[in-house]
Write an enzyme that holds these catalytic residues in place. Structure first.
Site, short mmCIF file in Angstrom:
data_model
loop_
_atom_site.label_atom_id
_atom_site.label_comp_id
_atom_site.label_asym_id
_atom_site.label_seq_id
_atom_site.Cartn_x
_atom_site.Cartn_y
_atom_site.Cartn_z
N SER A 1 1.03 -1.07 0.16
CA SER A 1 0.22 -0.42 -0.08
C SER A 1 1.02 1.03 -0.21
CB SER A 1 -0.51 -0.32 1.42
OG SER A 1 -1.76 1.80 1.69
N TYR B 1 -2.25 0.15 10.20
CA TYR B 1 -2.71 -0.34 8.91
C TYR B 1 -0.64 -0.22 8.07
CZ TYR B 1 -4.07 -0.88 3.92
OH TYR B 1 -4.20 -0.94 2.72
N1 LIG Z 1 -8.60 -0.33 -1.43
C1 LIG Z 1 -7.23 0.60 -1.20
O1 LIG Z 1 -7.58 1.68 -1.63
C2 LIG Z 1 -6.43 -0.56 -1.11
C3 LIG Z 1 -5.18 0.58 -1.05
C4 LIG Z 1 -3.71 0.42 -1.10
C5 LIG Z 1 -4.21 -1.04 -0.12
N2 LIG Z 1 -5.09 -2.46 -0.88
C6 LIG Z 1 -4.97 -3.26 0.45
O2 LIG Z 1 -5.63 -4.27 -0.85
C7 LIG Z 1 -5.91 -5.32 -0.96
C8 LIG Z 1 -7.57 -5.92 -0.85
O3 LIG Z 1 -8.01 -4.41 -0.58
P1 LIG Z 1 -9.56 -4.27 -1.08
O4 LIG Z 1 -9.51 -2.71 -1.47
O5 LIG Z 1 -9.88 -4.72 -2.85
O6 LIG Z 1 -10.54 -4.69 0.03
P2 LIG Z 1 -11.83 -5.27 -0.83
O7 LIG Z 1 -12.24 -5.16 -1.38
O8 LIG Z 1 -11.93 -5.45 1.26
O9 LIG Z 1 -10.71 -7.24 -0.06
C9 LIG Z 1 -10.42 -7.75 0.03
C10 LIG Z 1 -10.69 -9.03 0.31
O10 LIG Z 1 -9.28 -9.74 0.88
C11 LIG Z 1 -10.43 -11.15 1.71
N3 LIG Z 1 -9.67 -11.21 2.61
C12 LIG Z 1 -9.97 -10.34 4.10
N4 LIG Z 1 -9.45 -10.77 5.37
C13 LIG Z 1 -8.67 -12.16 4.97
C14 LIG Z 1 -8.42 -13.47 5.77
N5 LIG Z 1 -7.75 -13.48 6.69
N6 LIG Z 1 -7.88 -14.60 4.88
C15 LIG Z 1 -8.60 -14.66 3.07
N7 LIG Z 1 -9.08 -13.45 2.61
C16 LIG Z 1 -9.27 -12.65 3.01
C17 LIG Z 1 -11.67 -10.35 1.13
O11 LIG Z 1 -12.66 -12.14 1.49
P3 LIG Z 1 -13.20 -12.45 2.32
O12 LIG Z 1 -13.53 -11.53 3.65
O13 LIG Z 1 -14.22 -13.34 2.02
O14 LIG Z 1 -12.36 -13.50 2.89
C18 LIG Z 1 -11.65 -9.78 0.07
O15 LIG Z 1 -11.60 -10.71 -0.82
C19 LIG Z 1 -5.21 -5.58 0.82
O16 LIG Z 1 -4.49 -5.91 0.68
C20 LIG Z 1 -5.94 -3.57 0.61
O17 LIG Z 1 -4.93 -3.84 2.14
C21 LIG Z 1 -6.24 -1.27 -0.72
#
Ligand SMILES: NC(=O)c1ccc[n+]([C@@H]2O[C@H](COP(=O)([O-])OP(=O)(O)OC[C@H]3O[C@@H](n4cnc5c(N)ncnc54)[C@H](OP(=O)(O)O)[C@@H]3O)[C@@H](O)[C@H]2O)c1
Length: 245
Positions: free
Chosen positions: A142, A155
């Protein structure tokens, strides 16, 4: 091997957001997918959606905090396809909060998901990659690891750990393996503000709706790194909306 066609790629956190977009991006380019997340119904919907477009995909319910679940993910790839070419460690939780709220369960969840979860993936995939003499780790970090803003201290620390672990692994990987860090900025997903307190969540969602980039932008960055020839390691990509400071 170069390109994406035919590669066996496991993705954690594939039930929504960046993981789901990455599954679509890679499937459209001929990857064979093993998709992991905790929510069975959402995961099945992603598997069905990519399969409906002709891709070969299977879903495995995994909680990345559990070592055996990551082994199940990599074992599924080996049983179904005989190999694993890429592990995308993307699962994450953005339940950010001010320190004064003492939301220790959320702190623990971020450490367990981003740090222990990443290590569980490394432990499951590294022996497979060593045996094959090839393989790629793609770890989703991130921009929070580069610029720390309140109330994202915990985070950001866990994502800084992702960055450091990725670089440490890269240095030990040797000439046969590839190790990539993809660090997204604000991305339009359901995870933004999820689990945060109401005020923080509302502010994050408002900001997301103003400036965030689509998850397909991150998926393209991941696809770029995966598509390079064996001897080329895209070590780090930072991708953020132009409007993000
Ligand atoms: N959106 C942003 O602005 C942003 C920016 C920088 C980095 N990121 C990173 O990108 C990644 C994806 O996030 P996103 O934005 O796409 O959000 P998201 O739509 O909430 O996706 C998160 C995914 O992780 C899964 N997950 C969470 N805890 C888990 C666990 N213990 N075991 C297995 N799966 C798990 C969730 O599925 P289940 O709930 O079905 O398990 C979901 O598929 C994350 O690492 C986040 O920190 C996001």
């Amino acid at each position: 091997m170069s390109g994406i066609q035919g590669k066996v790629i496991a993705i954690t956190g594939a039930s929504s957001g960046i993981g789901e977009a990455t599954a679509h991006h890679l499937a459209e380019r001929g990857a064979r997918l093993v998709l992991g997340a905790r929510r069975r119904e959402r995961l099945d919907a992603v598997v069905d959606a990519v399969a409906a477009r002709g891709a070969d995909a299977t879903g495995v319910v995994v909680d990345v905090r559990r070592r055996e679940d990551l082994r199940l993910l990599t074992d599924t790839a080996l049983e179904r396809y005989g190999r694993l070419d890429v592990l995308v460690s993307n699962a994450g939780t953005m339940a950010v909060s001010p320190f004064d709220e003492l939301r220790q369960d959320d702190w623990d969840a971020m450490v367990a998901t981003h740090v222990t979860g990443l290590l569980n993936g490394i432990a499951a995939a590294l022996p497979v990659f060593r045996r094959q003499g090839a393989g790629q780790f793609v770890n989703v970090g991130s921009t929070a690891a580069y610029v720390v803003r309140p109330p994202q201290g915990v985070y950001a620390a866990t994502k800084a750990a992702v960055k450091v672990l990725t670089e440490g692994l890269r240095q030990e990987a040797g000439p046969d393996l590839r190790v990539t860090l993809v660090s997204p900025g604000f991305t339009h997903t359901e995870g933004v503000g999820k689990g945060a307190g109401p005020e923080v969540a509302a502010a994050l969602v408002r900001r997301r709706d103003e400036i965030a980039m689509p998850p397909s932008a991150v998926a393209s960055a991941i696809g770029y790194a995966v598509a390079q020839p064996d001897g080329v390691d895209v070590s780090e990509i930072v991708v953020r909306p132009t409007a993000q400071d």
